[in-house]
Design a protein around this motif. Structure first.
Motif, PDB file in Angstrom:
ATOM      1  N   PHE A 181      -2.412   3.358  -1.358  1.00 34.81           N
ATOM      2  CA  PHE A 181      -2.424   3.649   0.067  1.00 34.81           C
ATOM      3  C   PHE A 181      -3.783   4.191   0.501  1.00 34.81           C
ATOM      4  O   PHE A 181      -4.323   3.776   1.534  1.00 34.81           O
ATOM      5  CB  PHE A 181      -1.325   4.658   0.407  1.00 34.81           C
ATOM      6  CG  PHE A 181      -1.292   5.010   1.866  1.00 34.81           C
ATOM      7  CD1 PHE A 181      -0.813   4.107   2.792  1.00 34.81           C
ATOM      8  CD2 PHE A 181      -1.771   6.229   2.311  1.00 34.81           C
ATOM      9  CE1 PHE A 181      -0.788   4.426   4.141  1.00 34.81           C
ATOM     10  CE2 PHE A 181      -1.754   6.546   3.655  1.00 34.81           C
ATOM     11  CZ  PHE A 181      -1.258   5.645   4.566  1.00 34.81           C
ATOM     12  N   ARG A 182      -4.348   5.093  -0.295  1.00 31.36           N
ATOM     13  CA  ARG A 182      -5.676   5.633   0.056  1.00 31.36           C
ATOM     14  C   ARG A 182      -6.733   4.546   0.021  1.00 31.36           C
ATOM     15  O   ARG A 182      -7.632   4.521   0.871  1.00 31.36           O
ATOM     16  CB  ARG A 182      -6.036   6.769  -0.892  1.00 31.36           C
ATOM     17  CG  ARG A 182      -5.266   8.033  -0.596  1.00 31.36           C
ATOM     18  CD  ARG A 182      -5.689   9.164  -1.478  1.00 31.36           C
ATOM     19  NE  ARG A 182      -4.919  10.371  -1.177  1.00 31.36           N
ATOM     20  CZ  ARG A 182      -4.827  11.398  -1.969  1.00 31.36           C
ATOM     21  NH1 ARG A 182      -5.446  11.410  -3.134  1.00 31.36           N
ATOM     22  NH2 ARG A 182      -4.119  12.445  -1.615  1.00 31.36           N
ATOM     23  N   PHE A 185      -6.229   1.446   0.660  1.00 30.82           N
ATOM     24  CA  PHE A 185      -5.971   0.618   1.835  1.00 30.82           C
ATOM     25  C   PHE A 185      -6.516   1.275   3.099  1.00 30.82           C
ATOM     26  O   PHE A 185      -7.145   0.625   3.929  1.00 30.82           O
ATOM     27  CB  PHE A 185      -4.461   0.376   1.958  1.00 30.82           C
ATOM     28  CG  PHE A 185      -4.062  -0.383   3.185  1.00 30.82           C
ATOM     29  CD1 PHE A 185      -4.262  -1.738   3.270  1.00 30.82           C
ATOM     30  CD2 PHE A 185      -3.476   0.273   4.254  1.00 30.82           C
ATOM     31  CE1 PHE A 185      -3.888  -2.441   4.396  1.00 30.82           C
ATOM     32  CE2 PHE A 185      -3.098  -0.415   5.377  1.00 30.82           C
ATOM     33  CZ  PHE A 185      -3.300  -1.772   5.444  1.00 30.82           C
ATOM     34  N   VAL A 186      -6.314   2.567   3.237  1.00 30.37           N
ATOM     35  CA  VAL A 186      -6.753   3.290   4.429  1.00 30.37           C
ATOM     36  C   VAL A 186      -8.271   3.426   4.455  1.00 30.37           C
ATOM     37  O   VAL A 186      -8.896   3.318   5.502  1.00 30.37           O
ATOM     38  CB  VAL A 186      -6.075   4.672   4.501  1.00 30.37           C
ATOM     39  CG1 VAL A 186      -6.668   5.522   5.597  1.00 30.37           C
ATOM     40  CG2 VAL A 186      -4.581   4.518   4.709  1.00 30.37           C
ATOM     41  N   ASP A 187      -8.880   3.632   3.304  1.00 36.40           N
ATOM     42  CA  ASP A 187     -10.328   3.837   3.225  1.00 36.40           C
ATOM     43  C   ASP A 187     -11.095   2.540   3.077  1.00 36.40           C
ATOM     44  O   ASP A 187     -12.283   2.564   2.794  1.00 36.40           O
ATOM     45  CB  ASP A 187     -10.659   4.763   2.052  1.00 36.40           C
ATOM     46  CG  ASP A 187     -10.127   6.170   2.274  1.00 36.40           C
ATOM     47  OD1 ASP A 187      -9.923   6.541   3.447  1.00 36.40           O
ATOM     48  OD2 ASP A 187      -9.914   6.890   1.287  1.00 36.40           O
ATOM     49  N   ASP A 188     -10.453   1.388   3.296  1.00 39.10           N
ATOM     50  CA  ASP A 188     -11.103   0.095   3.150  1.00 39.10           C
ATOM     51  C   ASP A 188     -12.225  -0.039   4.178  1.00 39.10           C
ATOM     52  O   ASP A 188     -11.998   0.079   5.374  1.00 39.10           O
ATOM     53  CB  ASP A 188     -10.069  -1.010   3.352  1.00 39.10           C
ATOM     54  CG  ASP A 188     -10.626  -2.390   3.092  1.00 39.10           C
ATOM     55  OD1 ASP A 188     -11.660  -2.506   2.411  1.00 39.10           O
ATOM     56  OD2 ASP A 188     -10.012  -3.366   3.568  1.00 39.10           O
ATOM     57  N   GLN A 245     -12.246  -1.989  13.249  1.00 37.58           N
ATOM     58  CA  GLN A 245     -11.880  -1.018  14.270  1.00 37.58           C
ATOM     59  C   GLN A 245     -13.088  -0.641  15.118  1.00 37.58           C
ATOM     60  O   GLN A 245     -12.960  -0.333  16.283  1.00 37.58           O
ATOM     61  CB  GLN A 245     -11.296   0.233  13.623  1.00 37.58           C
ATOM     62  CG  GLN A 245      -9.945   0.015  12.988  1.00 37.58           C
ATOM     63  CD  GLN A 245      -9.457   1.232  12.235  1.00 37.58           C
ATOM     64  OE1 GLN A 245     -10.181   2.220  12.136  1.00 37.58           O
ATOM     65  NE2 GLN A 245      -8.265   1.160  11.704  1.00 37.58           N
ATOM     66  N   SER A 302     -11.727  -2.612   7.107  1.00 37.18           N
ATOM     67  CA  SER A 302     -10.852  -2.232   8.213  1.00 37.18           C
ATOM     68  C   SER A 302     -11.579  -1.315   9.184  1.00 37.18           C
ATOM     69  O   SER A 302     -11.329  -1.340  10.374  1.00 37.18           O
ATOM     70  CB  SER A 302      -9.582  -1.554   7.685  1.00 37.18           C
ATOM     71  OG  SER A 302      -9.895  -0.332   7.055  1.00 37.18           O
ATOM     72  N   ARG A 303     -12.492  -0.512   8.679  1.00 41.43           N
ATOM     73  CA  ARG A 303     -13.279   0.351   9.586  1.00 41.43           C
ATOM     74  C   ARG A 303     -14.221  -0.476  10.442  1.00 41.43           C
ATOM     75  O   ARG A 303     -14.454  -0.169  11.594  1.00 41.43           O
ATOM     76  CB  ARG A 303     -14.068   1.378   8.777  1.00 41.43           C
ATOM     77  CG  ARG A 303     -13.185   2.433   8.184  1.00 41.43           C
ATOM     78  CD  ARG A 303     -13.978   3.497   7.523  1.00 41.43           C
ATOM     79  NE  ARG A 303     -13.084   4.429   6.850  1.00 41.43           N
ATOM     80  CZ  ARG A 303     -13.467   5.569   6.354  1.00 41.43           C
ATOM     81  NH1 ARG A 303     -14.710   5.937   6.440  1.00 41.43           N
ATOM     82  NH2 ARG A 303     -12.603   6.356   5.769  1.00 41.43           N
ATOM     83  N   PRO A 346       0.806  -1.212   0.000  1.00 41.27           N
ATOM     84  CA  PRO A 346       0.000   0.000   0.000  1.00 41.27           C
ATOM     85  C   PRO A 346       0.843   1.269   0.000  1.00 41.27           C
ATOM     86  O   PRO A 346       0.359   2.323  -0.358  1.00 41.27           O
ATOM     87  CB  PRO A 346      -0.842  -0.104   1.267  1.00 41.27           C
ATOM     88  CG  PRO A 346      -0.280  -1.211   2.050  1.00 41.27           C
ATOM     89  CD  PRO A 346       0.562  -2.034   1.163  1.00 41.27           C
TER      90      PRO A 346
END
Length: 63
Positions: free
Chosen positions: A20-21, A23-26, A33, A29-30, A13
């Motif tokens: 990377f974006r 991956f972060v905005d997946d 969390q 994953s939210r 990522p």
């Protein structure tokens, strides 16, 4: 020269801003969390029911 390409099938990522974006905005994953960190309510109720059943059986055996 350095080999900048990793093995096939791996997604780094940090390799590009778009990856990377993504991956972060997946959304998965939210959801992970946002999962509660405490004990599950069903587990607590199950333990209470088990204690009540064991107490009832012991009371019947001693009566």
């Amino acid at each position: 020269m350095a080999n900048t390409q990793g093995p096939e099938g791996t997604n780094d990522p940090a390799g590009s801003t778009q990856m990377f974006r993504a991956f972060v905005d997946d959304p998965q994953s939210r959801q992970q969390q946002a999962a509660p960190k405490g004990p599950n309510m069903g587990l607590i109720i199950g333990v209470i029911v088990a204690v009540v059943i064991v107490a009832a059986v012991a009371w019947l055996a001693l009566a």
